[in-house]
Design a protein around this motif. Structure first.
Motif, PDB file in Angstrom:
ATOM      1  N   VAL A 147     -14.429 -74.147 -22.613  1.00 20.35           N
ATOM      2  CA  VAL A 147     -13.283 -73.975 -23.527  1.00 20.35           C
ATOM      3  C   VAL A 147     -12.249 -72.983 -22.997  1.00 20.35           C
ATOM      4  O   VAL A 147     -11.888 -72.021 -23.658  1.00 20.35           O
ATOM      5  CB  VAL A 147     -13.745 -73.616 -24.960  1.00 20.35           C
TER       6      VAL A 147
ATOM      7  N   TYR B 227      -9.132 -73.917 -21.922  1.00 18.43           N
ATOM      8  CA  TYR B 227      -7.773 -74.385 -22.212  1.00 18.43           C
ATOM      9  C   TYR B 227      -7.677 -74.489 -23.734  1.00 18.43           C
ATOM     10  O   TYR B 227      -8.570 -75.054 -24.383  1.00 18.43           O
ATOM     11  CB  TYR B 227      -7.501 -75.751 -21.586  1.00 18.43           C
TER      12      TYR B 227
ATOM     13  N   HIS C 249      -8.157 -77.933 -25.313  1.00 19.11           N
ATOM     14  CA  HIS C 249      -9.537 -78.415 -25.255  1.00 19.11           C
ATOM     15  C   HIS C 249     -10.408 -77.663 -26.258  1.00 19.11           C
ATOM     16  O   HIS C 249     -11.272 -78.261 -26.919  1.00 19.11           O
ATOM     17  CB  HIS C 249     -10.097 -78.253 -23.845  1.00 19.11           C
TER      18      HIS C 249
ATOM     19  N   GLU D  68      -9.744 -79.365 -29.562  1.00 18.78           N
ATOM     20  CA  GLU D  68     -10.326 -80.700 -29.728  1.00 18.78           C
ATOM     21  C   GLU D  68     -11.843 -80.640 -29.827  1.00 18.78           C
ATOM     22  O   GLU D  68     -12.476 -81.501 -30.451  1.00 18.78           O
ATOM     23  CB  GLU D  68      -9.905 -81.614 -28.578  1.00 18.78           C
ATOM     24  N   ALA D  69     -12.455 -79.618 -29.198  1.00 13.84           N
ATOM     25  CA  ALA D  69     -13.908 -79.483 -29.217  1.00 13.84           C
ATOM     26  C   ALA D  69     -14.408 -78.725 -30.443  1.00 13.84           C
ATOM     27  O   ALA D  69     -15.624 -78.637 -30.671  1.00 13.84           O
ATOM     28  CB  ALA D  69     -14.388 -78.787 -27.947  1.00 13.84           C
TER      29      ALA D  69
ATOM     30  N   GLU E 170     -15.093 -84.142 -17.189  1.00 10.65           N
ATOM     31  CA  GLU E 170     -14.389 -82.865 -17.365  1.00 10.65           C
ATOM     32  C   GLU E 170     -13.830 -82.450 -16.003  1.00 10.65           C
ATOM     33  O   GLU E 170     -14.537 -81.847 -15.194  1.00 10.65           O
ATOM     34  CB  GLU E 170     -15.312 -81.762 -17.905  1.00 10.65           C
TER      35      GLU E 170
ATOM     36  N   GLN F 175      -7.025 -87.082 -18.675  1.00  6.82           N
ATOM     37  CA  GLN F 175      -6.690 -85.663 -18.770  1.00  6.82           C
ATOM     38  C   GLN F 175      -5.508 -85.372 -17.856  1.00  6.82           C
ATOM     39  O   GLN F 175      -5.441 -85.906 -16.750  1.00  6.82           O
ATOM     40  CB  GLN F 175      -7.874 -84.781 -18.356  1.00  6.82           C
TER      41      GLN F 175
ATOM     42  N   THR G  51     -12.072 -77.069 -18.274  1.00  8.33           N
ATOM     43  CA  THR G  51     -11.396 -78.367 -18.302  1.00  8.33           C
ATOM     44  C   THR G  51     -10.324 -78.413 -19.376  1.00  8.33           C
ATOM     45  O   THR G  51     -10.466 -77.783 -20.429  1.00  8.33           O
ATOM     46  CB  THR G  51     -12.422 -79.502 -18.542  1.00  8.33           C
TER      47      THR G  51
ATOM     48  N   ALA H 244      -7.743 -80.576 -22.181  1.00  6.08           N
ATOM     49  CA  ALA H 244      -8.012 -81.536 -23.249  1.00  6.08           C
ATOM     50  C   ALA H 244      -8.103 -82.956 -22.702  1.00  6.08           C
ATOM     51  O   ALA H 244      -7.595 -83.261 -21.630  1.00  6.08           O
ATOM     52  CB  ALA H 244      -6.898 -81.460 -24.297  1.00  6.08           C
TER      53      ALA H 244
ATOM     54  N   VAL I 106     -11.303 -84.953 -23.103  1.00  4.39           N
ATOM     55  CA  VAL I 106     -12.657 -85.411 -22.815  1.00  4.39           C
ATOM     56  C   VAL I 106     -13.036 -86.531 -23.786  1.00  4.39           C
ATOM     57  O   VAL I 106     -12.492 -86.658 -24.888  1.00  4.39           O
ATOM     58  CB  VAL I 106     -13.672 -84.256 -22.896  1.00  4.39           C
TER      59      VAL I 106
END
Length: 283
Positions: A78, A80, A83, A86-87, A122, A208, A242, A244, A246
């Protein structure tokens, strides 16, 4: 300078050809790509003067992981903001850190067996450490970076999320789950190594796309924080996180399928290409 692992031998890349390190250096430097980190400064200085005329053509399929046997592999989650959102993980006050076991490392072009139907992609920028260090100062951090590579932190989501507590490291360490490369590129090759385009596509569709300057914790901050706890060794790797996009965060979720091709790219470095196969019946 670009350091590659060509059929298990260290090579300096010059255009479309590869200069064998052991042969060109008259044995001063080993054929083992990992051995270059024993005297990274000396190796880098020698490689800058390596004669490109001694190079030979090669195929991407002949390349292995540029850093094949790191003592330690750090992986950052996490990193970024998009990301993290979104996670469902709010950015923390400290980087989420785990490992990918070195046995998962692979070269830039390879086939990867899918252990389940829930393997995710990722794309990441991966750095290699140039010298042993503890408590790195932020202003000195880039001096501790030997080079950058493209990487994929392939992740098997079923085992990662099956229990009450995540199993990040095991779920991300199946064979071939750490492709890196295509070679290690020294920071002086970039106009700005902290701001590179990074992306991946699946069978031609972009999954991505971001810039590494969007990382929450940049390279200096990661090295500062990691080295406060761990002694870093030459050739250690850091997967830096990584952006966003995934598959596990999509609606509906989207995972890798047998026969698909994943292409990952890092600006100024190159690309990785993975083709996926099904696990044998009963595996």
């Amino acid at each position: 300078m670009r350091l590659a692992n060509l059929d298990g031998r260290a090579a300096v890349i010059a255009g479309d050809s590869a200069v064998d390190v052991a042969e060109a250096s008259g044995g001063r430097f080993s054929a083992d790509p990992q051995a270059a980190f024993a005297d990274w400064d000396g190796f880098r200085d020698w490689a800058a003067s390596a004669d490109p005329a001694r190079g030979k053509p090669f195929a991407p399929e002949e390349l292995g992981p540029p850093v094949p046997r790191p003592a330690q592999v750090f992986a950052i989650g996490v990193n970024y903001a998009a990301h993290a959102s979104e996670a469902g993980y709010p950015p923390d006050s400290t980087p989420v850190t785990f490992t990918k076991f070195p046995s998962c490392l692979a070269g830039p072009v390879c086939e990867v067996e899918l252990p389940t139907g829930t393997v995710d992609w990722e794309v990441e920028m991966v750095l290699a450490v140039s010298r042993e260090a503890v408590r790195i100062r932020r202003e000195d951090a880039w001096d501790h970076v030997a080079g950058l590579m493209a990487g994929q932190d392939l992740s098997e989501r079923t085992s990662q999320l099956a229990g009450a507590r995540p199993q990040f490291s095991l779920a991300k360490s199946f064979p071939g789950f750490g492709p890196t490369g295509p070679w290690l590129v020294t920071p002086d090759e970039f106009d700005d190594p902290s701001d590179l385009a990074i992306s991946c596509s699946l069978s031609g569709a972009t999954m991505q796309s971001a810039r590494t300057s969007a990382m929450i914790y940049d390279v200096p901050e990661l090295l500062v924080r990691l080295s406060r706890v761990c002694r870093l060794f030459p050739g250690d790797l850091v997967f830096t996180g990584t952006p966003a996009g995934v598959g596990n965060a999509r609606s509906p979720k989207r995972f890798l399928r047998p026969g698909e091709v994943l292409v990952s790219e890092l600006e100024g470095v190159g690309r990785l290409t993975q083709r996926f196969t099904a696990a044998p019946d009963g595996a």
